[in-house]
Motif scaffolding. Structure first.
Motif, PDB file in Angstrom:
ATOM      1  N   GLY A 152       0.786  -1.224   0.000  1.00 35.19           N
ATOM      2  CA  GLY A 152       0.000   0.000   0.000  1.00 35.19           C
ATOM      3  C   GLY A 152       0.821   1.277   0.000  1.00 35.19           C
ATOM      4  O   GLY A 152       0.262   2.357  -0.144  1.00 35.19           O
ATOM      5  N   ARG A 153       2.132   1.173   0.171  1.00 35.20           N
ATOM      6  CA  ARG A 153       3.000   2.352   0.168  1.00 35.20           C
ATOM      7  C   ARG A 153       3.423   2.713  -1.245  1.00 35.20           C
ATOM      8  O   ARG A 153       3.675   1.840  -2.059  1.00 35.20           O
ATOM      9  N   ILE A 154       3.510   3.991  -1.487  1.00 37.20           N
ATOM     10  CA  ILE A 154       4.072   4.457  -2.742  1.00 37.20           C
ATOM     11  C   ILE A 154       5.556   4.698  -2.508  1.00 37.20           C
ATOM     12  O   ILE A 154       5.939   5.395  -1.568  1.00 37.20           O
ATOM     13  N   ARG A 155       6.374   4.081  -3.349  1.00 38.13           N
ATOM     14  CA  ARG A 155       7.821   4.237  -3.244  1.00 38.13           C
ATOM     15  C   ARG A 155       8.350   4.829  -4.533  1.00 38.13           C
ATOM     16  O   ARG A 155       7.807   4.594  -5.607  1.00 38.13           O
ATOM     17  N   VAL A 156       9.447   5.552  -4.425  1.00 38.52           N
ATOM     18  CA  VAL A 156      10.169   6.011  -5.599  1.00 38.52           C
ATOM     19  C   VAL A 156      11.308   5.016  -5.782  1.00 38.52           C
ATOM     20  O   VAL A 156      12.147   4.847  -4.895  1.00 38.52           O
ATOM     21  N   ILE A 157      11.302   4.354  -6.940  1.00 40.91           N
ATOM     22  CA  ILE A 157      12.248   3.264  -7.187  1.00 40.91           C
ATOM     23  C   ILE A 157      13.205   3.602  -8.326  1.00 40.91           C
ATOM     24  O   ILE A 157      12.899   4.433  -9.177  1.00 40.91           O
ATOM     25  N   TYR A 158      14.348   2.939  -8.315  1.00 41.61           N
ATOM     26  CA  TYR A 158      15.263   2.965  -9.449  1.00 41.61           C
ATOM     27  C   TYR A 158      14.689   2.036 -10.519  1.00 41.61           C
ATOM     28  O   TYR A 158      14.328   0.905 -10.201  1.00 41.61           O
ATOM     29  N   THR A 159      14.637   2.491 -11.762  1.00 38.98           N
ATOM     30  CA  THR A 159      14.304   1.579 -12.854  1.00 38.98           C
ATOM     31  C   THR A 159      15.568   1.144 -13.583  1.00 38.98           C
ATOM     32  O   THR A 159      15.521   0.207 -14.381  1.00 38.98           O
ATOM     33  N   ASP A 160      16.657   1.803 -13.306  1.00 41.44           N
ATOM     34  CA  ASP A 160      17.964   1.488 -13.877  1.00 41.44           C
ATOM     35  C   ASP A 160      18.980   2.308 -13.080  1.00 41.44           C
ATOM     36  O   ASP A 160      18.599   3.114 -12.233  1.00 41.44           O
ATOM     37  N   GLY A 161      20.254   2.087 -13.340  1.00 38.52           N
ATOM     38  CA  GLY A 161      21.273   2.935 -12.737  1.00 38.52           C
ATOM     39  C   GLY A 161      21.673   2.600 -11.315  1.00 38.52           C
ATOM     40  O   GLY A 161      22.289   3.418 -10.635  1.00 38.52           O
ATOM     41  N   HIS A 162      21.362   1.389 -10.861  1.00 43.13           N
ATOM     42  CA  HIS A 162      21.743   0.997  -9.504  1.00 43.13           C
ATOM     43  C   HIS A 162      23.252   1.108  -9.280  1.00 43.13           C
ATOM     44  O   HIS A 162      23.687   1.551  -8.217  1.00 43.13           O
ATOM     45  N   THR A 163      24.034   0.722 -10.269  1.00 40.62           N
ATOM     46  CA  THR A 163      25.488   0.746 -10.110  1.00 40.62           C
ATOM     47  C   THR A 163      25.996   2.177 -10.006  1.00 40.62           C
ATOM     48  O   THR A 163      26.853   2.484  -9.174  1.00 40.62           O
ATOM     49  N   ARG A 164      25.455   3.072 -10.826  1.00 35.52           N
ATOM     50  CA  ARG A 164      25.839   4.490 -10.729  1.00 35.52           C
ATOM     51  C   ARG A 164      25.464   5.053  -9.364  1.00 35.52           C
ATOM     52  O   ARG A 164      26.249   5.769  -8.738  1.00 35.52           O
ATOM     53  N   ALA A 165      24.270   4.721  -8.893  1.00 37.55           N
ATOM     54  CA  ALA A 165      23.828   5.205  -7.579  1.00 37.55           C
ATOM     55  C   ALA A 165      24.713   4.635  -6.473  1.00 37.55           C
ATOM     56  O   ALA A 165      25.072   5.343  -5.524  1.00 37.55           O
ATOM     57  N   PHE A 166      25.069   3.361  -6.599  1.00 39.51           N
ATOM     58  CA  PHE A 166      25.914   2.744  -5.586  1.00 39.51           C
ATOM     59  C   PHE A 166      27.304   3.378  -5.586  1.00 39.51           C
ATOM     60  O   PHE A 166      27.887   3.617  -4.518  1.00 39.51           O
ATOM     61  N   ALA A 167      27.826   3.667  -6.764  1.00 34.91           N
ATOM     62  CA  ALA A 167      29.134   4.340  -6.857  1.00 34.91           C
ATOM     63  C   ALA A 167      29.051   5.702  -6.167  1.00 34.91           C
ATOM     64  O   ALA A 167      29.966   6.080  -5.417  1.00 34.91           O
ATOM     65  N   ALA A 168      27.970   6.430  -6.399  1.00 34.73           N
ATOM     66  CA  ALA A 168      27.790   7.739  -5.752  1.00 34.73           C
ATOM     67  C   ALA A 168      27.760   7.569  -4.229  1.00 34.73           C
ATOM     68  O   ALA A 168      28.405   8.328  -3.494  1.00 34.73           O
ATOM     69  N   HIS A 169      27.041   6.571  -3.761  1.00 32.85           N
ATOM     70  CA  HIS A 169      27.003   6.277  -2.312  1.00 32.85           C
ATOM     71  C   HIS A 169      28.407   5.990  -1.795  1.00 32.85           C
ATOM     72  O   HIS A 169      28.820   6.543  -0.771  1.00 32.85           O
ATOM     73  N   ARG A 170      29.130   5.128  -2.491  1.00 37.52           N
ATOM     74  CA  ARG A 170      30.486   4.766  -2.070  1.00 37.52           C
ATOM     75  C   ARG A 170      31.406   5.977  -2.006  1.00 37.52           C
ATOM     76  O   ARG A 170      32.312   6.033  -1.186  1.00 37.52           O
ATOM     77  N   LEU A 171      31.181   6.948  -2.876  1.00 37.41           N
ATOM     78  CA  LEU A 171      32.021   8.143  -2.908  1.00 37.41           C
ATOM     79  C   LEU A 171      31.526   9.241  -1.965  1.00 37.41           C
ATOM     80  O   LEU A 171      32.086  10.331  -1.946  1.00 37.41           O
ATOM     81  N   GLY A 172      30.488   8.930  -1.186  1.00 33.75           N
ATOM     82  CA  GLY A 172      30.035   9.864  -0.163  1.00 33.75           C
ATOM     83  C   GLY A 172      28.940  10.833  -0.573  1.00 33.75           C
ATOM     84  O   GLY A 172      28.559  11.699   0.216  1.00 33.75           O
ATOM     85  N   PHE A 173      28.402  10.679  -1.769  1.00 35.72           N
ATOM     86  CA  PHE A 173      27.301  11.550  -2.181  1.00 35.72           C
ATOM     87  C   PHE A 173      26.017  11.138  -1.456  1.00 35.72           C
ATOM     88  O   PHE A 173      25.800   9.956  -1.205  1.00 35.72           O
ATOM     89  N   THR A 174      25.188  12.092  -1.136  1.00 40.18           N
ATOM     90  CA  THR A 174      23.916  11.805  -0.461  1.00 40.18           C
ATOM     91  C   THR A 174      22.719  12.003  -1.385  1.00 40.18           C
ATOM     92  O   THR A 174      21.595  11.670  -1.018  1.00 40.18           O
ATOM     93  N   GLU A 175      22.974  12.545  -2.572  1.00 30.51           N
ATOM     94  CA  GLU A 175      21.922  12.691  -3.571  1.00 30.51           C
ATOM     95  C   GLU A 175      22.535  12.490  -4.939  1.00 30.51           C
ATOM     96  O   GLU A 175      23.759  12.561  -5.100  1.00 30.51           O
ATOM     97  N   ILE A 176      21.659  12.206  -5.917  1.00 27.95           N
ATOM     98  CA  ILE A 176      22.125  11.969  -7.278  1.00 27.95           C
ATOM     99  C   ILE A 176      21.181  12.654  -8.261  1.00 27.95           C
ATOM    100  O   ILE A 176      20.018  12.907  -7.938  1.00 27.95           O
ATOM    101  N   PRO A 177      21.680  12.908  -9.477  1.00 30.03           N
ATOM    102  CA  PRO A 177      20.789  13.428 -10.509  1.00 30.03           C
ATOM    103  C   PRO A 177      19.866  12.306 -10.999  1.00 30.03           C
ATOM    104  O   PRO A 177      20.310  11.173 -11.218  1.00 30.03           O
ATOM    105  N   VAL A 178      18.594  12.635 -11.130  1.00 33.40           N
ATOM    106  CA  VAL A 178      17.597  11.656 -11.567  1.00 33.40           C
ATOM    107  C   VAL A 178      16.691  12.274 -12.623  1.00 33.40           C
ATOM    108  O   VAL A 178      16.666  13.498 -12.803  1.00 33.40           O
ATOM    109  N   VAL A 179      15.943  11.412 -13.268  1.00 33.88           N
ATOM    110  CA  VAL A 179      14.930  11.831 -14.233  1.00 33.88           C
ATOM    111  C   VAL A 179      13.764  10.848 -14.102  1.00 33.88           C
ATOM    112  O   VAL A 179      13.976   9.656 -13.864  1.00 33.88           O
TER     113      VAL A 179
END
Length: 144
Positions: free
Chosen positions: A52-79
């Motif tokens: 019943g919850r609405i979530r905002v999900i990745y449809t692609d780009g998990h590896t890019r997001a994970f790399a950003a996390h690993r490098l200390g970023f707390t947000e990423i560019p999305v579309v």
């Protein structure tokens, strides 16, 4: 034209269970310099969950997001993803993630695996799920 904006990593729900070590190494190699301006936007979508919850999900780009996390970023560019995708399959993948406690990209930290493991544990699992969905849909429509 797609509108790119920044979104907090902690508020994005992964839809895959693993990250390939090889893909991660490739992203880290080409993402130079590692800034938000040089990171290709990651597609996201709102998904109504089976809980019943609405979530905002990745449809692609998990590896890019994970790399950003690993490098200390707390947000990423999305579309926002406007593609017609199999949302039932995405829901199953999100449910798999939730079942094992994956709620953010940081939760994939212990799930970076070899390309061979990624193929066996992730791609093969997804193929079985896609085949089962196809069978169920054929049964519902009476088409074999």
């Amino acid at each position: 034209m797609e509108s790119v904006f920044l979104f907090p990593l902690a508020q994005l729900q992964p839809s895959q269970l693993y990250i390939s070590k090889a893909k991660l190494a490739d992203v880290l190699a080409w993402w130079q310099p590692p800034t938000l301006e040089t990171l290709e936007p990651v597609p996201i979508k709102r998904l109504n969950g089976t809980d019943g919850r609405i979530r905002v999900i990745y449809t692609d780009g998990h590896t890019r997001a994970f790399a950003a996390h690993r490098l200390g970023f707390t947000e990423i560019p999305v579309v926002w993803d406007e593609d017609e995708l199999d949302w039932e399959a995405y829901q199953i993948c999100v449910d798999w993630c939730l079942d094992v406690g994956i709620h953010t990209i940081a939760d994939l930290e212990g799930r970076v695996i070899s390309p061979e493991q990624y193929e066996a544990f992730w791609h093969d699992r997804c193929q079985v799920m896609q085949d089962e969905l196809a069978r169920q849909r054929a049964d519902q429509t009476g088409i074999s």
